[in-house]
Design a protein around this motif. Sequence first.
Motif, PDB file in Angstrom:
ATOM      1  N   TRP A  19     -49.607  -9.469 -22.128  1.00  0.00           N
ATOM      2  CA  TRP A  19     -50.324  -8.405 -22.838  1.00  0.00           C
ATOM      3  C   TRP A  19     -50.988  -7.434 -21.863  1.00  0.00           C
ATOM      4  O   TRP A  19     -51.047  -6.224 -22.111  1.00  0.00           O
ATOM      5  CB  TRP A  19     -51.369  -8.994 -23.804  1.00  0.00           C
ATOM      6  N   ALA A  20     -51.466  -7.938 -20.719  1.00  0.00           N
ATOM      7  CA  ALA A  20     -52.104  -7.071 -19.724  1.00  0.00           C
ATOM      8  C   ALA A  20     -51.058  -6.212 -19.001  1.00  0.00           C
ATOM      9  O   ALA A  20     -51.319  -5.052 -18.685  1.00  0.00           O
ATOM     10  CB  ALA A  20     -52.896  -7.911 -18.734  1.00  0.00           C
ATOM     11  N   ARG A  61     -48.337  -5.163 -20.376  1.00  0.00           N
ATOM     12  CA  ARG A  61     -47.997  -4.131 -21.366  1.00  0.00           C
ATOM     13  C   ARG A  61     -49.065  -3.036 -21.387  1.00  0.00           C
ATOM     14  O   ARG A  61     -48.752  -1.845 -21.418  1.00  0.00           O
ATOM     15  CB  ARG A  61     -47.830  -4.772 -22.745  1.00  0.00           C
ATOM     16  N   ALA A  62     -50.336  -3.432 -21.355  1.00  0.00           N
ATOM     17  CA  ALA A  62     -51.428  -2.455 -21.374  1.00  0.00           C
ATOM     18  C   ALA A  62     -51.394  -1.569 -20.129  1.00  0.00           C
ATOM     19  O   ALA A  62     -51.546  -0.343 -20.224  1.00  0.00           O
ATOM     20  CB  ALA A  62     -52.768  -3.178 -21.483  1.00  0.00           C
ATOM     21  N   CYS A  63     -51.177  -2.174 -18.969  1.00  0.00           N
ATOM     22  CA  CYS A  63     -51.092  -1.394 -17.726  1.00  0.00           C
ATOM     23  C   CYS A  63     -49.920  -0.417 -17.766  1.00  0.00           C
ATOM     24  O   CYS A  63     -50.033   0.727 -17.323  1.00  0.00           O
ATOM     25  CB  CYS A  63     -50.950  -2.325 -16.522  1.00  0.00           C
TER      26      CYS A  63
END
Length: 196
Positions: free
Chosen positions: A82-83, A85-87
Motif C-alpha cells: 500500500w505504501a 502504491r501511495a508513493c
Amino acid sequence: MNMIVEGYFKLLKVLIALFLAIMVVLVFGNVVLRYGFNSGITVSEEVSRWLFVWLTFLGAIVAMREHGHLGVDSLVKHLPSWAKRACLIVSQILMLYATWLLAEGSWQQTLINWDVAAPASGLSTGWFYGVGIVFGVSTGLILLVQLYKTVTGKLSDEELIMVKESEEQEELDALQHELGKRDGREALTNVPAQGR
C-alpha cells in the motif's frame, strides 16, 4: 487502439534512428569538407543541434513508456504494497505537473519564436521548441494511463516500483530470480527421488 500506440512508438524509434543518421552525415560530412576541401555545410551545426534536441526528447518518451529511466528505489522497494502504491501515485502526480509545466512553456516559446528565422537555415525557431509540446503530450498521456492503472490496482507488486537504482542491479535481480526459479524446479524434481 493498442495497434495505434505501438505504431506511434515504432515511429518515434524510426525518427530517432533517422535523426541520428542525419546528424552523423552532417557532422562527418562537414568535417571532411572543411579539412579536405576547405568548404563546408553551412547548416550542419544548427540542424545537428536541433536534431540532437529532438532525438533526446523523443528518446525520453520511449524510455518513459518502457520504464527505462533510472531512479532511486532503495527506500520504496522495502515498503509494504500500500505504501509503494501511495508513493507511486504521488510521484506520478508530481511528474504530471512537471510535464504540464514543460508543455505549457514549450507552447509559449513555440508561439513567441514561430516568426523568428534561424540564422543559418532560415527555418522557424518554433520548430526547436515544438519538441517540448510533443514530449509533454506524449509523456502526459503515458503518465495518465500509468496513474489510472496504479489507482485502480491493475499493477502487480513488482510494477509498483517503476524505476531501478541501476541497470546492473536490475540485471542482478533478474538473474537471482531466474536462479531461484531453477533451484525451485530442481528441488521439486529431487523430492520424489528422495522419497523412494
